[in-house]
Design a protein around this motif. Structure first.
Motif, PDB file in Angstrom:
ATOM      1  N   GLN A   1     -42.940  -4.868 -21.816  1.00  0.00           N
ATOM      2  CA  GLN A   1     -43.191  -6.270 -22.171  1.00  0.00           C
ATOM      3  C   GLN A   1     -42.579  -6.675 -23.511  1.00  0.00           C
ATOM      4  OE1 GLN A   1     -47.435  -6.919 -21.730  1.00  0.00           O
ATOM      5  NE2 GLN A   1     -47.324  -6.775 -19.510  1.00  0.00           N
ATOM      6  N   MET A   2     -43.180  -6.233 -24.602  1.00  0.00           N
ATOM      7  CA  MET A   2     -42.738  -6.680 -25.922  1.00  0.00           C
ATOM      8  C   MET A   2     -42.486  -5.499 -26.846  1.00  0.00           C
ATOM      9  SD  MET A   2     -45.165  -9.998 -26.550  1.00  0.00           S
ATOM     10  CE  MET A   2     -45.197 -11.370 -25.394  1.00  0.00           C
ATOM     11  N   HIS A   3     -41.643  -5.727 -27.837  1.00  0.00           N
ATOM     12  CA  HIS A   3     -41.230  -4.664 -28.751  1.00  0.00           C
ATOM     13  C   HIS A   3     -42.372  -4.195 -29.646  1.00  0.00           C
ATOM     14  CE1 HIS A   3     -39.652  -3.014 -32.552  1.00  0.00           C
ATOM     15  NE2 HIS A   3     -38.680  -2.528 -31.786  1.00  0.00           N
ATOM     16  N   THR A   4     -42.515  -2.877 -29.738  1.00  0.00           N
ATOM     17  CA  THR A   4     -43.326  -2.249 -30.774  1.00  0.00           C
ATOM     18  C   THR A   4     -42.565  -1.027 -31.252  1.00  0.00           C
ATOM     19  OG1 THR A   4     -44.565  -0.710 -29.349  1.00  0.00           O
ATOM     20  CG2 THR A   4     -45.466  -2.946 -29.586  1.00  0.00           C
ATOM     21  N   GLU A   5     -42.757  -0.654 -32.504  1.00  0.00           N
ATOM     22  CA  GLU A   5     -42.090   0.538 -33.033  1.00  0.00           C
ATOM     23  C   GLU A   5     -42.560   1.786 -32.293  1.00  0.00           C
ATOM     24  OE1 GLU A   5     -39.582   0.669 -35.071  1.00  0.00           O
ATOM     25  OE2 GLU A   5     -39.597  -1.514 -35.234  1.00  0.00           O
ATOM     26  N   HIS A   6     -43.822   1.770 -31.890  1.00  0.00           N
ATOM     27  CA  HIS A   6     -44.407   2.888 -31.141  1.00  0.00           C
ATOM     28  C   HIS A   6     -43.602   3.152 -29.870  1.00  0.00           C
ATOM     29  CE1 HIS A   6     -47.724   5.471 -29.759  1.00  0.00           C
ATOM     30  NE2 HIS A   6     -47.635   4.865 -28.588  1.00  0.00           N
ATOM     31  N   LEU A   7     -43.313   2.097 -29.099  1.00  0.00           N
ATOM     32  CA  LEU A   7     -42.567   2.250 -27.852  1.00  0.00           C
ATOM     33  C   LEU A   7     -41.087   2.525 -28.115  1.00  0.00           C
ATOM     34  CD1 LEU A   7     -44.283  -0.652 -25.891  1.00  0.00           C
ATOM     35  CD2 LEU A   7     -44.461   1.789 -25.358  1.00  0.00           C
ATOM     36  N   ALA A   8     -40.526   1.878 -29.141  1.00  0.00           N
ATOM     37  CA  ALA A   8     -39.120   2.107 -29.460  1.00  0.00           C
ATOM     38  C   ALA A   8     -38.872   3.566 -29.826  1.00  0.00           C
ATOM     39  CB  ALA A   8     -38.694   1.187 -30.600  1.00  0.00           C
ATOM     40  N   SER A   9     -39.839   4.188 -30.494  1.00  0.00           N
ATOM     41  CA  SER A   9     -39.680   5.590 -30.885  1.00  0.00           C
ATOM     42  C   SER A   9     -39.637   6.517 -29.674  1.00  0.00           C
ATOM     43  CB  SER A   9     -40.823   6.008 -31.818  1.00  0.00           C
ATOM     44  OG  SER A   9     -42.057   6.119 -31.109  1.00  0.00           O
ATOM     45  N   LEU A  10     -40.124   6.030 -28.530  1.00  0.00           N
ATOM     46  CA  LEU A  10     -40.147   6.828 -27.304  1.00  0.00           C
ATOM     47  C   LEU A  10     -38.965   6.512 -26.383  1.00  0.00           C
ATOM     48  CD1 LEU A  10     -43.979   6.539 -26.690  1.00  0.00           C
ATOM     49  CD2 LEU A  10     -42.758   8.659 -27.204  1.00  0.00           C
ATOM     50  N   GLY A  11     -38.083   5.631 -26.830  1.00  0.00           N
ATOM     51  CA  GLY A  11     -36.884   5.348 -26.052  1.00  0.00           C
ATOM     52  C   GLY A  11     -36.835   3.986 -25.404  1.00  0.00           C
ATOM     53  N   ALA A  12     -37.884   3.187 -25.547  1.00  0.00           N
ATOM     54  CA  ALA A  12     -37.868   1.844 -24.967  1.00  0.00           C
ATOM     55  C   ALA A  12     -36.887   0.960 -25.728  1.00  0.00           C
ATOM     56  CB  ALA A  12     -39.258   1.229 -25.001  1.00  0.00           C
ATOM     57  N   ARG A  13     -36.281   0.000 -25.027  1.00  0.00           N
ATOM     58  CA  ARG A  13     -35.311  -0.896 -25.660  1.00  0.00           C
ATOM     59  C   ARG A  13     -35.349  -2.262 -24.980  1.00  0.00           C
ATOM     60  NH1 ARG A  13     -30.528  -1.039 -22.419  1.00  0.00           N
ATOM     61  NH2 ARG A  13     -30.298   0.743 -20.986  1.00  0.00           N
ATOM     62  N   PRO A  14     -34.872  -3.279 -25.667  1.00  0.00           N
ATOM     63  CA  PRO A  14     -34.874  -4.627 -25.088  1.00  0.00           C
ATOM     64  C   PRO A  14     -33.688  -4.832 -24.146  1.00  0.00           C
ATOM     65  CG  PRO A  14     -34.037  -4.711 -27.330  1.00  0.00           C
ATOM     66  CD  PRO A  14     -34.451  -3.286 -27.083  1.00  0.00           C
TER      67      PRO A  14
END
Length: 231
Positions: free
Chosen positions: A189-202
């Motif tokens: 859904q939306m950006h968080t640093e927590h998810l970005a650190s696991l490989g998520a991207r927009p």
């Protein structure tokens, strides 16, 4: 101009009609019935609103997602997982997980996971659409997350953690399981640093819509076994 949804059908406006400010606000109104919620996710939007507000439906652009092959697990997190301090289960106690996700956070006032929202997703769980991941330590529930599984897509909703790395362990275990089941994408859904650190991207909304079109009605090998545990 904000679109208002009637209660007599589950149609949503085109995603392109979403507002730019606030980013992705697509519509208001309607209800949280199972049919409308399923229609919303299939359309590419999700509910997010505070107590006392009408249901608000969002389709942000860009959209935060994780492609399973792009999962990033840090060396320290891998080390934590190998120690075996946590156990991870699926669908063992969905209600407990969503209630824990709804509890107040230090960084936010109130919660968008209202009692009505909890009841709606519990109903989806009973219908085999919504699923939970539980993280245990010494037989205590210390982390978890929940979301919806449709075709080869998983729509993540919320996670919680009361112990360092517990939610990350649950998320990584889920993604690795979804990878085995050949899922295409996890919607964050939306950006968080927590998810970005696991490989998520927009990704762009248009690309997200293409992912929906390809993956929603595909067969999978998914087998959500209540209470199954990974160490």
């Amino acid at each position: 101009m904000l679109n208002w949804l009637p209660r007599d059908h589950y149609l949503f406006p085109p995603l392109e009609a979403a507002l730019k400010k606030p980013n992705g606000l697509l519509a208001a109104g309607g209800d949280l019935s199972p049919g409308r919620l399923v229609a919303a996710y299939r359309h590419g939007c999700f509910p997010w609103f505070q107590e006392g507000q009408p249901p608000l439906w969002w389709s942000p652009d860009p959209r935060m997602v994780l492609f399973p092959a792009e999962l990033h697990v840090s060396r320290s997190l891998r080390k934590t997982m190998r120690r075996g301090h946590f156990e991870v289960s699926f669908d063992r106690c969905f209600r407990n997980v969503i209630e824990a996700c709804a509890r107040p956070r230090l960084y936010a006032e109130g919660t968008w996971i209202t009692s009505a929202m909890q009841d709606a997703y519990v109903t989806l769980h009973e219908q085999g659409i919504a699923h939970s991941v539980e993280v245990w330590q010494d037989e205590r529930l210390v982390g978890g997350l929940y979301g919806l599984s449709m075709g080869r897509l998983f729509f993540g909703e919320s996670m919680f953690s009361t112990v360092t790395d517990a939610s990350k362990v649950g998320f990584v275990t889920l993604v690795e399981r979804l990878k085995e089941w050949e899922f295409d994408l996890i919607d964050c859904q939306m950006h968080t640093e927590h998810l970005a650190s696991l490989g998520a991207r927009p990704i762009a909304r248009a690309q997200f819509r293409q992912c929906l079109e390809r993956g929603l009605d595909q067969p999978t090998a998914a087998s959500w076994v209540p209470g199954s545990t990974d160490r």
